[in-house]
Write a protein that holds these residues in place. Structure first.
Motif, PDB file in Angstrom:
ATOM      1  N   ARG A  23       0.834  -1.215   0.000  1.00  0.00           N
ATOM      2  CA  ARG A  23       0.000   0.000   0.000  1.00  0.00           C
ATOM      3  C   ARG A  23       0.864   1.260   0.000  1.00  0.00           C
ATOM      4  O   ARG A  23       0.592   2.214  -0.725  1.00  0.00           O
ATOM      5  CB  ARG A  23      -0.950  -0.014   1.206  1.00  0.00           C
ATOM      6  CG  ARG A  23      -2.073  -1.046   1.101  1.00  0.00           C
ATOM      7  CD  ARG A  23      -3.121  -0.835   2.156  1.00  0.00           C
ATOM      8  NE  ARG A  23      -2.633  -1.109   3.491  1.00  0.00           N
ATOM      9  CZ  ARG A  23      -2.640  -2.318   4.073  1.00  0.00           C
ATOM     10  NH1 ARG A  23      -3.115  -3.372   3.400  1.00  0.00           N
ATOM     11  NH2 ARG A  23      -2.192  -2.486   5.298  1.00  0.00           N
ATOM     12  N   LEU A  24       1.905   1.246   0.818  1.00  0.00           N
ATOM     13  CA  LEU A  24       2.815   2.394   0.863  1.00  0.00           C
ATOM     14  C   LEU A  24       3.554   2.537  -0.468  1.00  0.00           C
ATOM     15  O   LEU A  24       3.769   3.660  -0.954  1.00  0.00           O
ATOM     16  CB  LEU A  24       3.807   2.218   2.016  1.00  0.00           C
ATOM     17  CG  LEU A  24       4.742   3.377   2.310  1.00  0.00           C
ATOM     18  CD1 LEU A  24       3.976   4.671   2.544  1.00  0.00           C
ATOM     19  CD2 LEU A  24       5.611   3.047   3.525  1.00  0.00           C
ATOM     20  N   ALA A  25       3.908   1.413  -1.081  1.00  0.00           N
ATOM     21  CA  ALA A  25       4.588   1.449  -2.375  1.00  0.00           C
ATOM     22  C   ALA A  25       3.706   2.085  -3.440  1.00  0.00           C
ATOM     23  O   ALA A  25       4.186   2.851  -4.282  1.00  0.00           O
ATOM     24  CB  ALA A  25       4.993   0.032  -2.796  1.00  0.00           C
ATOM     25  N   ALA A  30      12.359   2.958  -7.107  1.00  0.00           N
ATOM     26  CA  ALA A  30      12.911   1.999  -6.149  1.00  0.00           C
ATOM     27  C   ALA A  30      14.352   2.358  -5.792  1.00  0.00           C
ATOM     28  O   ALA A  30      14.746   2.297  -4.620  1.00  0.00           O
ATOM     29  CB  ALA A  30      12.830   0.588  -6.727  1.00  0.00           C
ATOM     30  N   ASN A  31      15.153   2.758  -6.785  1.00  0.00           N
ATOM     31  CA  ASN A  31      16.554   3.092  -6.523  1.00  0.00           C
ATOM     32  C   ASN A  31      16.683   4.327  -5.640  1.00  0.00           C
ATOM     33  O   ASN A  31      17.576   4.404  -4.789  1.00  0.00           O
ATOM     34  CB  ASN A  31      17.314   3.301  -7.832  1.00  0.00           C
ATOM     35  CG  ASN A  31      17.526   1.998  -8.579  1.00  0.00           C
ATOM     36  OD1 ASN A  31      17.323   0.910  -8.047  1.00  0.00           O
ATOM     37  ND2 ASN A  31      17.932   2.105  -9.826  1.00  0.00           N
ATOM     38  N   ARG A  59       8.481  -4.052  -7.557  1.00  0.00           N
ATOM     39  CA  ARG A  59       7.505  -5.050  -8.026  1.00  0.00           C
ATOM     40  C   ARG A  59       6.310  -4.388  -8.704  1.00  0.00           C
ATOM     41  O   ARG A  59       5.686  -4.987  -9.576  1.00  0.00           O
ATOM     42  CB  ARG A  59       7.063  -5.930  -6.856  1.00  0.00           C
ATOM     43  CG  ARG A  59       8.123  -6.939  -6.426  1.00  0.00           C
ATOM     44  CD  ARG A  59       7.607  -7.929  -5.408  1.00  0.00           C
ATOM     45  NE  ARG A  59       7.432  -7.345  -4.091  1.00  0.00           N
ATOM     46  CZ  ARG A  59       8.404  -7.198  -3.188  1.00  0.00           C
ATOM     47  NH1 ARG A  59       9.637  -7.563  -3.485  1.00  0.00           N
ATOM     48  NH2 ARG A  59       8.157  -6.677  -2.004  1.00  0.00           N
ATOM     49  N   GLN A  60       5.996  -3.153  -8.308  1.00  0.00           N
ATOM     50  CA  GLN A  60       4.860  -2.444  -8.924  1.00  0.00           C
ATOM     51  C   GLN A  60       5.265  -1.673 -10.177  1.00  0.00           C
ATOM     52  O   GLN A  60       4.409  -1.240 -10.929  1.00  0.00           O
ATOM     53  CB  GLN A  60       4.230  -1.482  -7.912  1.00  0.00           C
ATOM     54  CG  GLN A  60       3.513  -2.182  -6.785  1.00  0.00           C
ATOM     55  CD  GLN A  60       2.741  -1.211  -5.907  1.00  0.00           C
ATOM     56  OE1 GLN A  60       2.412  -0.110  -6.314  1.00  0.00           O
ATOM     57  NE2 GLN A  60       2.444  -1.645  -4.679  1.00  0.00           N
ATOM     58  N   ARG A  73      11.759 -16.409   0.127  1.00  0.00           N
ATOM     59  CA  ARG A  73      11.949 -15.148   0.838  1.00  0.00           C
ATOM     60  C   ARG A  73      11.312 -13.993   0.072  1.00  0.00           C
ATOM     61  O   ARG A  73      11.721 -12.846   0.199  1.00  0.00           O
ATOM     62  CB  ARG A  73      13.449 -14.870   1.024  1.00  0.00           C
ATOM     63  CG  ARG A  73      14.166 -15.900   1.885  1.00  0.00           C
ATOM     64  CD  ARG A  73      13.773 -15.747   3.340  1.00  0.00           C
ATOM     65  NE  ARG A  73      14.394 -16.735   4.186  1.00  0.00           N
ATOM     66  CZ  ARG A  73      13.853 -17.918   4.477  1.00  0.00           C
ATOM     67  NH1 ARG A  73      12.705 -18.277   3.954  1.00  0.00           N
ATOM     68  NH2 ARG A  73      14.458 -18.748   5.294  1.00  0.00           N
ATOM     69  N   GLY A  74      10.318 -14.307  -0.750  1.00  0.00           N
ATOM     70  CA  GLY A  74       9.719 -13.297  -1.608  1.00  0.00           C
ATOM     71  C   GLY A  74      10.467 -13.233  -2.931  1.00  0.00           C
ATOM     72  O   GLY A  74      11.469 -13.907  -3.127  1.00  0.00           O
ATOM     73  N   LEU A  75       9.971 -12.416  -3.826  1.00  0.00           N
ATOM     74  CA  LEU A  75      10.581 -12.260  -5.141  1.00  0.00           C
ATOM     75  C   LEU A  75      11.825 -11.395  -5.014  1.00  0.00           C
ATOM     76  O   LEU A  75      11.743 -10.220  -4.674  1.00  0.00           O
ATOM     77  CB  LEU A  75       9.577 -11.629  -6.108  1.00  0.00           C
ATOM     78  CG  LEU A  75       9.911 -11.677  -7.592  1.00  0.00           C
ATOM     79  CD1 LEU A  75      10.090 -13.119  -8.062  1.00  0.00           C
ATOM     80  CD2 LEU A  75       8.817 -10.982  -8.386  1.00  0.00           C
TER      81      LEU A  75
END
Length: 197
Positions: A12-14, A24-25, A69-70, A139-141
């Motif tokens: 949600r924050l993303a 992201a960077n 990821r988004q 551990r997630g993507l």
């Protein structure tokens, strides 16, 4: 279990960050700045500020992946993320050595040695796994192959938090965590022996 609790609010924050145009960077860089500021606060003896800054940095460390990821995952992003983590992980023991060298320097050096060994096994395993086309989402993507261990990111943050809450206990906590890191490294060597033979 922890991922199921952490991922929804981070997502949600993303979404809000993406709407604001944050990459992201950029978030990775901001998280690293918070991490370095946390270490600087520790070195100055302000452990409460160090803990608060670490919390902000670690939120950023999770948020950058959620934003990627988004939007778009890149090799550069994965590289910057892991390097930033290692910079922060090394800065905290160094800060404790700086704030009280007589009491903390040997324990800090021991912890840094264990991080070095553990990090080498982690990155070497990820490199060989990548060359072999191995993948995992346990551990997630992630951009690189993550192996499980006794001492991982959450445990590191937990021990760092304890060190800041109880700074006089740093030598004891550092040695305990060093042993956990070395056990993790040894288990990863055994895993590599079985997997890559």
């Amino acid at each position: 279990m922890a991922r199921r609790l952490i991922d929804p609010p981070l997502a949600r924050l993303a979404t809000r960050c993406v709407r604001l145009g944050l990459t992201a960077n950029a978030i990775t860089g901001l998280a690293l700045c918070f991490g370095i500021a946390s270490a600087a606060a520790i070195a100055a003896g302000d452990f409460a500020l160090g803990l608060a800054l670490m919390a902000l940095g670690r939120i950023g460390d999770g948020l950058d992946g959620a934003v990627a990821r988004q939007t778009r995952r890149t090799d550069l992003g994965g590289f910057l993320d892991i390097v930033s983590d290692f910079v922060f992980y090394g800065a905290v023991p160094l800060a404790f050595a700086f704030v009280a060298p007589n009491a903390n320097a040997l324990a800090a050096a021991t912890l840094l040695f264990s991080f070095y060994v553990n990090g080498a096994t982690f990155l070497a395993y990820a490199t060989v796994a990548g060359q072999r086309g191995l993948q995992t989402t346990s551990r997630g993507l992630k951009s690189i192959y993550f192996t499980a261990g006794l001492a991982e990111g959450a445990e590191t943050i937990g021990f760092f938090a304890l060190m800041m809450l109880f700074p006089r206990a740093f030598p004891t906590l550092a040695v305990i965590f060093s042993l956990m890191c070395l056990v993790t490294a040894a288990s990863r060597v055994l895993l590599a022996w079985r997997t890559f033979r």
